[in-house]
Design an enzyme around this catalytic site. Structure first.
Site, PDB file in Angstrom:
ATOM      1  N   ARG A  33       8.598  45.474  10.151  1.00 42.29           N
ATOM      2  CA  ARG A  33       9.903  45.536  10.820  1.00 42.29           C
ATOM      3  C   ARG A  33       9.666  45.219  12.284  1.00 42.29           C
ATOM      4  O   ARG A  33       9.019  45.971  13.005  1.00 42.29           O
ATOM      5  CB  ARG A  33      10.497  46.935  10.678  1.00 42.29           C
ATOM      6  N   GLY A  34      10.154  44.047  12.720  1.00 40.25           N
ATOM      7  CA  GLY A  34       9.823  43.544  14.040  1.00 40.25           C
ATOM      8  C   GLY A  34      10.133  44.510  15.159  1.00 40.25           C
ATOM      9  O   GLY A  34       9.319  44.715  16.061  1.00 40.25           O
ATOM     10  N   GLU A  35      11.315  45.120  15.149  1.00 41.38           N
ATOM     11  CA  GLU A  35      11.711  45.978  16.263  1.00 41.38           C
ATOM     12  C   GLU A  35      10.867  47.247  16.348  1.00 41.38           C
ATOM     13  O   GLU A  35      10.807  47.892  17.392  1.00 41.38           O
ATOM     14  CB  GLU A  35      13.188  46.347  16.145  1.00 41.38           C
ATOM     15  N   ARG A  38       6.335  44.961  16.151  1.00 39.49           N
ATOM     16  CA  ARG A  38       5.906  43.592  16.442  1.00 39.49           C
ATOM     17  C   ARG A  38       5.004  43.529  17.672  1.00 39.49           C
ATOM     18  O   ARG A  38       3.997  42.806  17.671  1.00 39.49           O
ATOM     19  CB  ARG A  38       7.129  42.690  16.657  1.00 39.49           C
ATOM     20  N   GLY A  65      17.786  34.721   8.583  1.00 38.71           N
ATOM     21  CA  GLY A  65      19.084  34.410   8.034  1.00 38.71           C
ATOM     22  C   GLY A  65      19.542  35.512   7.105  1.00 38.71           C
ATOM     23  O   GLY A  65      18.911  36.561   6.988  1.00 38.71           O
ATOM     24  N   GLU A  99      11.646  40.858   1.062  1.00 44.58           N
ATOM     25  CA  GLU A  99      10.237  40.490   1.151  1.00 44.58           C
ATOM     26  C   GLU A  99       9.384  41.362   0.236  1.00 44.58           C
ATOM     27  O   GLU A  99       8.519  40.876  -0.512  1.00 44.58           O
ATOM     28  CB  GLU A  99       9.724  40.686   2.596  1.00 44.58           C
TER      29      GLU A  99
END
Length: 1124
Positions: A33-35, A38, A65, A99
């Site tokens: 989860r990027g936030e 990352r 997207g 994913e």
């Protein structure tokens, strides 16, 4: 792997064939989860993976997207492994959840590895969708419901709800995989551990091929991991030692593959023995070592001496793994891994070799002995190499396969060669191969070690292979020393090279090595056995002796036939064997009129049943070490036996025609002389009594022997004159007997006195002084007619005597009270002393008293003192009072007077007093009525006449502490036929329903006796004694149950009536009591004693009663309830 990293259970073990052929675009796919991570955790993890050389995909460049992109799906499918970083907000992203679904699907369909990382979240929250994960999925459901209200698309809503369900199932499935869990610790170390685990799975360049079929490897790798202790910061060398073909290299390769990723550099130097032979070979190996560890940086060393310095300089600060395989010379180690200071801290060096001495010479203190495969592993490996046809083999092939496995005896090389050789062949070809010689490939491998031996060691190897496998080392060494060999040195070399093994003093040799040795001898003359150096095959022995085709080449013969065979000897049988050193007859029956020749080179002559009355007149075996001729027809020995400097042992047991012993004054090193059962022997030569080196002297059952010469042998330790029926006096002692430890006079009925004086000469005059036997340990006088035994107290053995046997000494009326002075006396046998009335207080270390059939016995002080409650009195561990009815009546009378109790209550109080006196277990058997035992032992069972066993079960209470507790057991028996029979006793087995706790056995043996009434065996065993193994106590965890089996009940004429068990516990360190539920302490009076045995408040499942409470004394027959 630290405590925060668990073993990868979710990944496939080795990759299947399908996965191994995939063309992977990436090694690792990172899902996160990027936030959340990352720019911190995931970024650091990505950099470390890349630095390790692991191709890692991170989706920085892909546009986000509504739906997961095809590019991302391709990246997942093209990665060997996926790392999923579960952070707090991971489930809030539908992209991440999609994913994850695809990752799990690829894990199943493509055998990809999935490694979950739980970063500051609880795995159970992910698994069960609680906390932030539960909230995120609820939010997704809420949004889908809101969308439905807006667009009224029922079909899409149903698809979305199915997707949520799929997300939940996938989260649960992913969380059940093993991976890594981070809460609060050193993040750098945590990341490094993940990288190490991943690199182990995905980096093929560090892996080497181990074996086609890796049977039994895993357990052996675990053992070596323990020895290596890779978490330690020291530099450690570990040796793997074993015979050729046992799998040393295979295991080393597997260890290398499992650990190479942990080190900064690694190198496997294979087949060092052969690769170091050519000129410059060691320098080439040094170059390879440097190239592998420094990751391709080529450093060319031109000589081994220069290479040593380069290795020290370049590797002394690196943590490395080096395996040096198949070493056979110290120079190889000195040039490749010369010392621990060559390598950086944490380095591990593994050396495989057939020569243990090389390891010790190189100061390698940790040595792992490569173990052979067990039967199951061997069968699996053989069938694998045989085409894996285990399910399709018919019975003939299965039996043949089992024969092959037994033949190979756990040697992987043999199983591989035989499995491959027999694959696809017919059953007849299998039998032909098994009946033939050892396969050449195996033979060639094993012979490498033999060829490297020096000649004298090769000779010892061949002698062991042909004659001495399975014999005691201490027997073999003198014989081979007499053969002008150096067996102590040779045996050590053979052990170090794993060509033999020594277990409990016995020489062992793998069957394949035995076959190798015998094959070497066979090749000396394949067609003419008489030309070989050694004969062991019965057909060859028969042929050579019958035809007289022996030659000077023959050094040894063993006559061992499948069934005893008759061999007619002639003058030619041994006439050409001038160099014969060893002749051993195991079971052949020889006959013939006479024999003219035996080799004077003989060192070892074992010929039971020799048919000749005399040995050849020319026989003068000056080098003879052992002469064993039991059951032979010899009546006298020849003149050649007067001077035998090397002879140490003579055995003429059961030589019925031997009338006198030889003069042994010319045999100065003789240590053992055995003439047991020589029933015609009438004369013992005086030299026997004066011999300086004689240690063991045996004349048992020499029925016609009336006189024995004076004994002055200072070295004599054993004197056996048992059953010498006509011997009227004990031999006169002519000097000090400081070494005599064992004297056996059982059955010497005419022996009525024992000497108490020693005669010696001082200045030509005879002087007498008291006889002293200061080393005497064992004195057996069973059945003798000695009228008094006061001489025992004048022998100066009060501190050494440990066993005294006065069985069936009819004149014995009482034991002197001074017996307490024998401080180390442990065993006292008084069985059948029918006039014995009194046994005084016994020495403190006594552990066994055998007093059965002492029908006149009235008083036993030690037992009386216990029943009187004397605090310093202790129960003896084993007391047999069988048929001592008078003594038991007196003891019962005393108890009745003291406590004013009924006769049926006597046994309760009797056992209670015994328990109170003993800090250890004990057994006692005595005449008694056993009806009261059903009250005393509520958990009991009656047995029928032909029952072979009896089984009882007792469950321990919750929170039970067994440190000071124990079990009481009883057996009730009788002899209804009132017949005297030999009784073998019975065996008690106590098992606990917990793994790792070894069963405890109690054996009770009776002597030859006649039981005329009912008898009771009572036993108390402490849990401390029950669970003691190998110098430590393994306590079972409460609650547990004990299963007690009374076994072997039908091996005799005795009639068992019933058996019982009961839990015994202590309230403190002093008092024992039968356990009661209230746990209150009791006094020693009868009322409290009965309480200790009371079980009214318990359910007796032996009697099929039912209640809501649980019975702690349950003895139900429950096969599945408590035991595995």
């Amino acid at each position: 792997m630290d405590s925060n990293t668990t073993q990868l259970l979710g990944a496939p073990s080795p990759p299947s064939s399908s996965s191994s052929t995939n063309s992977w675009t990436h090694d690792v796919f990172l899902s996160f989860r990027g936030e959340d991570t990352r720019y911190n955790f995931t970024d650091h993890l990505h950099k470390n993976l890349v630095q390790k050389g692991i191709r890692t995909f991170i989706d920085d460049e892909l546009p986000r997207g509504e739906e997961i992109s095809q590019a991302l799906l391709d990246a997942i499918e093209g990665s060997r492994c996926s790392i999923v970083v579960f952070s707090e907000n991971y489930a809030s992203s539908k992209w991440c959840l999609d994913e994850l679904v695809h990752i799990i699907q690829c894990g199943k369909s493509k055998q990809q590895m999935v490694w979950p990382v739980f970063y500051k979240v609880d795995p159970s929250d992910v698994r069960n969708q609680r906390g932030s994960y539960g909230e995120a999925l609820n939010n997704h459901e809420r949004k889908f419901k809101e969308e439905k209200l807006t667009n009224h698309d029922e079909s899409k809503f149903e698809d979305n709800m199915k997707k949520v369900l799929r997300w939940k199932e996938t989260l649960t499935e992913a969380a059940n995989l093993s991976g890594s869990h981070y809460l609060e610790s050193r993040e750098t170390e945590f990341i490094q551990n993940i990288v190490n685990e991943i690199s182990l799975q995905v980096l093929n360049d560090t892996h080497i091929n181990v074996a086609k079929y890796q049977v039994g490897i895993e357990a052996r790798v675990r053992d070596i991991h323990k020895a290596l202790d890779v978490d330690g910061n020291d530099v450690r060398m570990v040796g793997i030692w074993g015979s050729g073909g046992i799998g040393k290299t295979t295991v080393a390769k597997a260890v290398y593959n499992s650990l190479a990723h942990v080190f900064e550099g690694s190198c496997f130097l294979e087949n060092v023995r052969e690769r170091s032979i050519p000129y410059g070979g060691l320098a080439d190996l040094q170059n390879l070592l440097l190239y592998e560890i420094l990751r391709g940086k080529e450093i060319k060393v031109t000589s081994a001496d220069k290479g040593i310095n380069v290795i020290k300089e370049r590797l002394s600060r690196k943590k490395v793994l080096v395996i040096v395989d198949d070493v056979d010379h110290l120079d190889q180690l000195n040039n490749l891994v010369g010392g621990c200071d060559w390598f950086g801290l944490g380095s591990r060096i593994i050396i495989t070799t057939r020569d243990k001495h090389l390891l010790t010479s190189h100061q390698v203190s940790i040595i792992y002995k490569a173990n052979k495969l067990n039967f199951g592993e061997s069968l699996d490996l053989f069938i694998s190499w045989n085409g894996g046809r285990s399910k399709n083999l018919d019975d003939d092939y299965v039996k043949a396969a089992e024969t092959v496995v037994k033949h190979a005896q756990g040697l992987p090389l043999a199983l591989k060669v035989l499995g491959s050789h027999l694959c696809g062949r017919s059953i007849d070809e299998w039998h032909d191969a098994l009946d033939g010689n050892l396969h050449s490939d195996i033979k060639k491998t094993l012979k490498i070690s033999y060829d490297a031996l020096e000649y004298s060691v090769q000779e010892v190897f061949l002698d062991i292979a042909c004659f001495f496998k399975g014999r005691k080392v201490y027997d073999v060494i003198p014989t081979l020393e007499g053969c002008d060999l150096k067996p102590k040195y040779a045996i050590k070399v053979l052990v170090d090279k794993a060509l033999i093994n020594i277990e409990q003093g016995t020489i062992g040799m793998h069957d394949l090595l035995e076959e190798l040795g015998r094959g070497i001898v066979y090749q000396e003359s394949p067609n003419e056995p008489g030309e070989r150096s050694r004969l062991w095959f019965h057909e060859d022995v028969y042929r050579v002796l019958i035809e007289g085709t022996g030659t000077n080449n023959i050094k040894g013969i063993i006559a061992k036939f499948p069934t005893p065979d008759d061999i007619c000897l002639s003058d030619d049988s041994f006439s050409k064997m001038k160099n014969l050193r060893l002749f051993i007859n195991v079971n052949a029956r020889f006959y013939g009129d006479h024999m003219d020749y035996l080799s004077n080179e003989l060192r070892f002559l074992h010929w039971p049943g020799c048919p000749f009355e005399t040995l050849p007149s020319t026989f003068n075996p000056r080098k003879l070490v052992e002469l064993h001729m039991p059951r032979s027809r010899l009546s006298q020995l020849g003149e050649g036996f007067k001077r035998l400097q090397n002879l140490t042992s003579m055995n003429f047991e059961s030589c019925k025609f031997l009338t006198k012993t030889p003069n042994i004054s010319g045999i100065p090193n003789l240590q053992s002389l055995n003439l047991d059962f020589c029933t015609s022997l009438v004369e013992v030569h005086p030299s026997v009594g004066f011999h300086d080196k004689l240690v063991d002297l045996r004349f048992e059952s020499c029925h016609n022997l009336t006189l024995f010469p004076i004994i002055k042998s200072k070295s004599l330790e054993v004197l056996n004159l048992e059953d010498c029926r006509r011997l009227e006096t004990f031999p006169e002692i002519g000097g000090k007997m400081d070494s005599l430890r064992h004297v056996f006079l059982r059955g010497s009925r005419k022996l009525v006195t024992f000497p108490n004086k020693v005669k010696s000469e001082v200045l030509g005059s005879a002087v007498s002084h008291p006889l002293a036997l200061p080393s005497l340990e064992e004195f057996i006088l069973e059945g003798s007619n000695l009228s008094e035994f006061n001489f025992l107290w004048t022998l100066d053995c009060v501190s050494t005597l440990s066993m005294l046997d006065l069985t069936r000494c009819d004149f014995l009326v009482s034991i002197p009270e001074s017996i307490t002075k024998f401080l180390n006396l442990r065993d006292l046998y008084l069985h059948g002393c029918k006039r014995l009335r009194d046994i005084p207080e016994l020495p403190p270390k006594i552990v066994k008293l055998e007093a059965s059939d002492c029908v006149s016995l009235e008083r036993f002080s030690s037992l009386s003192n216990i029943l009187k409650g004397k605090k310093d009195s202790q129960m003896i561990e084993l007391v047999d009072l069988c048929n001592c009815q008078r003594l038991c009546d007196n003891l019962a009378r005393d108890l009745t007077k003291k406590q004013n109790i009924l006769a049926k209550e006597q046994i309760t109080l009797f056992f209670d007093h015994l328990l109170s006196s003993r800090k250890h277990g004990f057994q006692v058997v005595f005449p008694a009525s056993f009806e009261a035992l059903s009250t005393l032992f509520r958990c009991h069972k009656d047995v029928k006449e032909h029952d072979e066993s009896c089984e009882l079960l007792i469950e321990m209470p919750p929170n039970f502490k067994c440190q000071n507790q124990g079990l009481a057991l009883y057996a009730a028996l009788e002899n209804p036929q009132n017949e005297r029979r030999r009784y073998n006793g019975f065996l008690t087995k106590i098992s606990v329903n917990q793994p790792g706790v070894v069963p405890h056995f109690i054996q009770f043996d009776y002597h030859f006796r006649k039981i005329g009434s009912g008898h009771v065996w009572l036993c108390y065993i402490r849990f401390r004694e029950m669970f003691y193994r190998d110098d430590q106590i393994t306590w079972p965890q409460s609650p547990f149950a004990c299963r007690v089996n009374f076994l072997k009940l039908t091996l005799d004429s005795q009639r068992f009536k019933s058996f019982g068990i009961h839990l015994v516990m202590t309230q403190d360190d002093e008092d024992l009591s039968i356990f009661t539920e209230d746990g209150e302490s009791e006094s020693n009076d009868l009322e409290d004693a009965n309480e200790r045995f009371d079980g009214d408040n318990c359910i007796d499942l032996c009697e099929d009663e039912q209640d809501s409470e649980r019975d702690y004394f349950s003895c139900e027959d429950n096969e599945d309830g408590y035991f595995y």
